[in-house]
Design a protein around this motif. Structure first.
Motif, PDB file in Angstrom:
ATOM      1  N   MET A   1      24.222 -14.237  12.872  1.00  0.00           N
ATOM      2  CA  MET A   1      23.411 -12.969  13.162  1.00  0.00           C
ATOM      3  C   MET A   1      23.110 -12.910  14.638  1.00  0.00           C
ATOM      4  N   ARG A   2      23.146 -11.432  15.024  1.00  0.00           N
ATOM      5  CA  ARG A   2      23.044 -11.147  16.438  1.00  0.00           C
ATOM      6  C   ARG A   2      21.846 -11.550  16.921  1.00  0.00           C
ATOM      7  N   GLY A   3      20.473 -11.523  16.166  1.00  0.00           N
ATOM      8  CA  GLY A   3      19.088 -11.800  16.536  1.00  0.00           C
ATOM      9  C   GLY A   3      18.308 -12.492  15.419  1.00  0.00           C
ATOM     10  N   SER A   4      17.390 -12.894  15.602  1.00  0.00           N
ATOM     11  CA  SER A   4      16.543 -13.736  14.510  1.00  0.00           C
ATOM     12  C   SER A   4      15.546 -12.908  14.139  1.00  0.00           C
ATOM     13  N   SER A   5      15.008 -11.895  15.018  1.00  0.00           N
ATOM     14  CA  SER A   5      13.600 -11.361  14.712  1.00  0.00           C
ATOM     15  C   SER A   5      13.746  -9.618  14.905  1.00  0.00           C
ATOM     16  N   LEU A   6      12.916  -8.999  14.130  1.00  0.00           N
ATOM     17  CA  LEU A   6      13.019  -7.487  13.768  1.00  0.00           C
ATOM     18  C   LEU A   6      11.448  -7.082  13.914  1.00  0.00           C
ATOM     19  N   SER A   7      11.448  -6.088  14.602  1.00  0.00           N
ATOM     20  CA  SER A   7      10.101  -5.365  14.682  1.00  0.00           C
ATOM     21  C   SER A   7      10.352  -3.773  13.985  1.00  0.00           C
ATOM     22  N   ILE A   8       9.483  -3.480  12.964  1.00  0.00           N
ATOM     23  CA  ILE A   8       9.516  -2.242  12.353  1.00  0.00           C
ATOM     24  C   ILE A   8       8.373  -1.291  12.826  1.00  0.00           C
ATOM     25  N   VAL A   9       8.492  -0.234  13.520  1.00  0.00           N
ATOM     26  CA  VAL A   9       7.570   0.478  13.896  1.00  0.00           C
ATOM     27  C   VAL A   9       7.236   1.813  13.132  1.00  0.00           C
ATOM     28  N   VAL A  10       6.063   1.870  12.792  1.00  0.00           N
ATOM     29  CA  VAL A  10       5.688   3.200  11.899  1.00  0.00           C
ATOM     30  C   VAL A  10       4.408   3.980  12.506  1.00  0.00           C
ATOM     31  N   PRO A  11       4.442   5.081  12.806  1.00  0.00           N
ATOM     32  CA  PRO A  11       3.309   6.060  13.235  1.00  0.00           C
ATOM     33  C   PRO A  11       2.795   6.167  11.903  1.00  0.00           C
ATOM     34  N   VAL A  12       1.471   6.455  12.171  1.00  0.00           N
ATOM     35  CA  VAL A  12       0.506   6.611  10.944  1.00  0.00           C
ATOM     36  C   VAL A  12      -0.435   7.686  11.207  1.00  0.00           C
ATOM     37  N   TYR A  13      -0.265   8.775  10.524  1.00  0.00           N
ATOM     38  CA  TYR A  13      -1.330  10.008  10.661  1.00  0.00           C
ATOM     39  C   TYR A  13      -1.910  10.378   9.459  1.00  0.00           C
ATOM     40  N   ASN A  14      -3.224   9.957   8.938  1.00  0.00           N
ATOM     41  CA  ASN A  14      -3.500  10.335   7.590  1.00  0.00           C
ATOM     42  C   ASN A  14      -2.678  10.255   6.381  1.00  0.00           C
ATOM     43  N   GLU A  15      -2.146   8.895   6.207  1.00  0.00           N
ATOM     44  CA  GLU A  15      -1.103   8.481   5.416  1.00  0.00           C
ATOM     45  C   GLU A  15      -1.729   7.347   4.265  1.00  0.00           C
ATOM     46  N   SER A  16      -3.012   7.648   3.997  1.00  0.00           N
ATOM     47  CA  SER A  16      -3.483   6.525   3.086  1.00  0.00           C
ATOM     48  C   SER A  16      -2.965   6.436   1.866  1.00  0.00           C
ATOM     49  N   ASP A  17      -2.541   7.431   1.356  1.00  0.00           N
ATOM     50  CA  ASP A  17      -2.030   7.337  -0.045  1.00  0.00           C
ATOM     51  C   ASP A  17      -0.534   6.897  -0.211  1.00  0.00           C
ATOM     52  N   ASN A  18      -0.071   6.524   0.859  1.00  0.00           N
ATOM     53  CA  ASN A  18       1.420   5.990   1.060  1.00  0.00           C
ATOM     54  C   ASN A  18       1.516   4.723   1.613  1.00  0.00           C
ATOM     55  N   LEU A  19       0.330   4.082   2.506  1.00  0.00           N
ATOM     56  CA  LEU A  19       0.547   2.798   2.977  1.00  0.00           C
ATOM     57  C   LEU A  19       0.794   1.802   2.323  1.00  0.00           C
ATOM     58  N   ARG A  20       0.048   1.604   1.275  1.00  0.00           N
ATOM     59  CA  ARG A  20       0.278   0.431   0.173  1.00  0.00           C
ATOM     60  C   ARG A  20       1.724   0.239  -0.287  1.00  0.00           C
ATOM     61  N   HIS A  21       1.977   1.369  -0.689  1.00  0.00           N
ATOM     62  CA  HIS A  21       3.399   1.417  -1.457  1.00  0.00           C
ATOM     63  C   HIS A  21       4.368   1.267  -0.564  1.00  0.00           C
ATOM     64  N   PHE A  22       4.355   1.668   0.916  1.00  0.00           N
ATOM     65  CA  PHE A  22       5.418   1.792   1.916  1.00  0.00           C
ATOM     66  C   PHE A  22       5.302   0.260   2.237  1.00  0.00           C
ATOM     67  N   HIS A  23       4.255  -0.386   2.361  1.00  0.00           N
ATOM     68  CA  HIS A  23       4.205  -1.835   2.765  1.00  0.00           C
ATOM     69  C   HIS A  23       4.809  -2.680   1.751  1.00  0.00           C
ATOM     70  N   ALA A  24       4.706  -2.507   0.272  1.00  0.00           N
ATOM     71  CA  ALA A  24       5.218  -3.281  -0.507  1.00  0.00           C
ATOM     72  C   ALA A  24       6.859  -3.186  -0.499  1.00  0.00           C
ATOM     73  N   ALA A  25       7.263  -1.788  -0.328  1.00  0.00           N
ATOM     74  CA  ALA A  25       8.774  -1.626  -0.344  1.00  0.00           C
ATOM     75  C   ALA A  25       9.338  -2.398   0.778  1.00  0.00           C
ATOM     76  N   ILE A  26       8.525  -2.182   2.040  1.00  0.00           N
ATOM     77  CA  ILE A  26       9.129  -3.030   3.333  1.00  0.00           C
ATOM     78  C   ILE A  26       9.338  -4.778   2.873  1.00  0.00           C
ATOM     79  N   CYS A  27       8.089  -5.029   2.287  1.00  0.00           N
ATOM     80  CA  CYS A  27       8.223  -6.443   2.086  1.00  0.00           C
ATOM     81  C   CYS A  27       9.194  -6.952   0.989  1.00  0.00           C
ATOM     82  N   GLU A  28       9.538  -5.954   0.041  1.00  0.00           N
ATOM     83  CA  GLU A  28      10.598  -6.337  -1.005  1.00  0.00           C
ATOM     84  C   GLU A  28      11.917  -6.410  -0.303  1.00  0.00           C
ATOM     85  N   GLU A  29      12.223  -5.479   0.595  1.00  0.00           N
ATOM     86  CA  GLU A  29      13.470  -5.410   1.359  1.00  0.00           C
ATOM     87  C   GLU A  29      13.693  -6.644   2.266  1.00  0.00           C
ATOM     88  N   MET A  30      12.446  -7.057   3.069  1.00  0.00           N
ATOM     89  CA  MET A  30      12.488  -8.087   4.114  1.00  0.00           C
ATOM     90  C   MET A  30      12.690  -9.509   3.283  1.00  0.00           C
TER      91      MET A  30
END
Length: 324
Positions: A1-30
């Protein structure tokens, strides 16, 4: 692999209804990938309970690295803050409302491992977008590419992967009124595009109000092009031509038709026409001067209330003072 570390940057503005679901989706993919990774949420002065949820996720998952801005600075500056503090060999920027599908992350990484420095996603359609938004978006990008000195891909989004080298180069762009899509287009590097269809938001409504959309559109024009300044030249040439025709008309009426022409309408028409042209040109010049004034003040792009807990500064190309 070209590199071994990845940063995912997510701006957040009043997204309380999405945060937990989005975090779970990211964890599932990673979980399917062999990378050291961090998930940098940049809380852009949210007024709901997004901050509390991010603190909770931070306690539950060591990958979560939230940054809390002291006030609402806007989507583009929140993204900039995340890129300033991302330490991965590759950095992915995306929104947390699920319209940037986490399932595309492996595809972006595959292209990166093939040697591409920037993998730009192109939104072909948005499932819940109105016909008016699609029409205005298409027209805007067509106009922008006509007048812009740098290419701006129609449908381009802020969902992209950047190699660390490209991120370091991006950190040298410090203008306040920023249109990141235009900046990325002007940077060069080895780029490739990935097309996708944006699904509807998981929850809530878009925080990009018509006013914010208009402001971003204006920033795109004035950031990527000096064409509006040339409008004064074109308008001046057109005004001179119109004035020449008007003079010919007056001479014809006076010496050929020998008709008495009332002077007041002609005078008023000239005053209104040329007065309007002058105001237009002054307004365009004022817009550029105002932006020059803002840049000369050298104010910080954003202010951080609390930085990333696991912040490593040794990879950054700029100083802490420049990051503020």
């Amino acid at each position: 692999m070209r590199g071994s570390s990845l940063s995912i940057v997510v701006p957040v503005y009043n997204e309380s209804d999405n945060l937990r679901h989005f975090h779970a989706a990211i964890c599932e993919e990673m979980a399917k990938l062999d990378y050291d990774w961090e998930l940098i949420f940049v809380n852009d002065g949210s007024t709901d309970n997004s901050k509390e949820i991010l603190l909770e996720l931070e306690q539950q998952d060591s990958h979560v690295q939230p940054i809390f801005l002291a006030k609402n600075s806007g989507h583009q500056l929140a993204l900039t803050c995340g890129l300033d503090h991302a330490d991965g060999d590759a950095v992915i920027t995306m929104d947390g409302d699920m319209q940037h599908p986490p399932a595309l992350i492996p595809t972006l990484l595959d292209y990166w491992n093939q040697g591409y420095d920037i993998v730009q996603t192109i939104r072909e359609a948005t499932e819940d977008a109105s016909w008016l938004k699609k029409l205005t978006s298409a027209g805007y990008y067509k106009l922008l590419n006509i007048i812009s000195e740098v290419p701006v891909q129609p449908g381009g989004s802020d969902f992209r992967l950047m190699d660390h080298q490209a991120v370091v180069a991006f950190r040298h762009y410090r203008e306040h009124a920023r249109f990141i899509r235009g900046i990325i287009g002007s940077m060069g590097f080895n780029q490739i595009q990935v097309h996708f269809t944006a699904p509807p938001r998981f929850a809530g409504v878009s925080k990009f109000s018509p006013k914010k959309m208009l402001r971003l559109a204006v920033d795109g024009v004035f950031t990527c092009s000096t064409f509006p300044l040339r409008i004064g030249l074109y308008a001046g040439v057109a005004s001179m031509f119109a004035s020449f025709l008007l003079i010919l008309h007056v001479l014809y009426e006076t010496f050929v038709q020998e008709a008495t022409v009332a002077g007041w309408p002609s005078i008023m028409a000239c005053i209104l026409f040329f007065g309007g042209m002058q105001l237009l040109v002054l307004g365009l010049i004022g817009e550029y001067l105002g932006r020059t004034y803002e840049e000369t003040k050298r104010r910080p792009l954003y202010l951080i209330e609390r930085g990333k807990p696991r912040d490593q500064n040794n990879r950054s190309a700029i100083s802490k003072e420049e990051r503020l």
